[in-house]
Scaffold this motif. Structure first.
Motif: not given
Length: 228
Positions: A175-185, A190-202
């Motif tokens: 349970k602890v490892e799954r919670a950690e994995a979900e938080a990392d995901a 979220e970080t990947g979406s923002a980067s994708s937006v910037r990459s799509a524009r530039e």
């Protein structure tokens, strides 16, 4: 020496082989130990008697050596007193003691050899008994374990241990490892979406500039061709 032959047969036996063919090996082994202890007790008495005989012979030797010395002294005094008859008698007694002493020395050699032999055998018996006692516990435990395995095979049973505590720990860990994995995901998503937006524009801006430059260059080349 019958006693030592009997104990020799016992201590020379391989206890692992003795277990075979007996319905109750532990009982049989303990009985063998008791026989060895009794045999050693009897052997100890024989060793004591042999040592006592050796000591008694040694005492007799010392006594006759003393008498030989005393008769020699008497013979010398008799000679000094010119008493040949007394000197002859003293020398005769001295010779008698010397003959006895010679026989005692032979007896002493045999007594010492017997005593030493018995003592070595006695010490070997005690060492073997100690070894047998150590083996008995091990062999008895092995036999009991074998009996348990045999009963389990006959009954079709399998050993089951209580592992509930370990299973609970594994569930909590998972349970602890799954919670950690979900938080990392979530963070990666979220970080990947923002980067994708910037990459799509530039890249779009860069592509448009390149296309304009190429178009202008092609147009200029066309003009030169037409005019030329």
């Amino acid at each position: 020496m019958g006693l030592f032959k009997r104990i020799g047969d016992i201590i020379s036996a391989n206890l692992n082989d003795m277990v075979e063919g007996f319905e109750d090996p532990e009982k049989m082994l303990k009985q063998a130990i008791r026989e060895m202890e009794l045999a050693i007790a009897d052997a100890k008495q024989e060793v004591v008697q042999a040592m006592a005989s050796e000591k008694m012979v040694g005492k007799s030797i010392a006594d006759h050596e003393r008498q030989i010395f005393e008769w020699q002294q008497r013979a010398e005094k008799a000679v000094q007193s010119s008493d040949d008859a007394l000197a002859r008698k003293a020398l005769q007694r001295k010779q008698e003691n010397q003959k006895v002493l010679a026989a005692l020395r032979d007896q002493e050699s045999a007594a010492v050899e017997t005593s030493q032999t018995l003592r070595r055998q006695y010490e070997a018996m005690k060492a073997k008994l100690a070894e047998a006692k150590r083996k008995v516990e091990t062999l008895a435990a092995r036999k009991k374990a074998a009996d348990v395995r045999s009963r389990m095979v006959e009954d079709g049973a399998h050993p089951v241990l209580d592992t509930a505590a370990f299973e609970k720990f594994e569930r909590l860990r998972e349970k602890v490892e799954r919670a950690e994995a979900e938080a990392d995901a979530r963070r990666e998503l979220e970080t990947g979406s923002a980067s994708s937006v910037r990459s799509a524009r530039e890249p779009d801006g860069l592509d448009m500039g390149s296309e304009v430059s190429e178009l202008d260059a092609e147009l200029a080349a066309l003009r030169r061709k037409v005019r030329g």
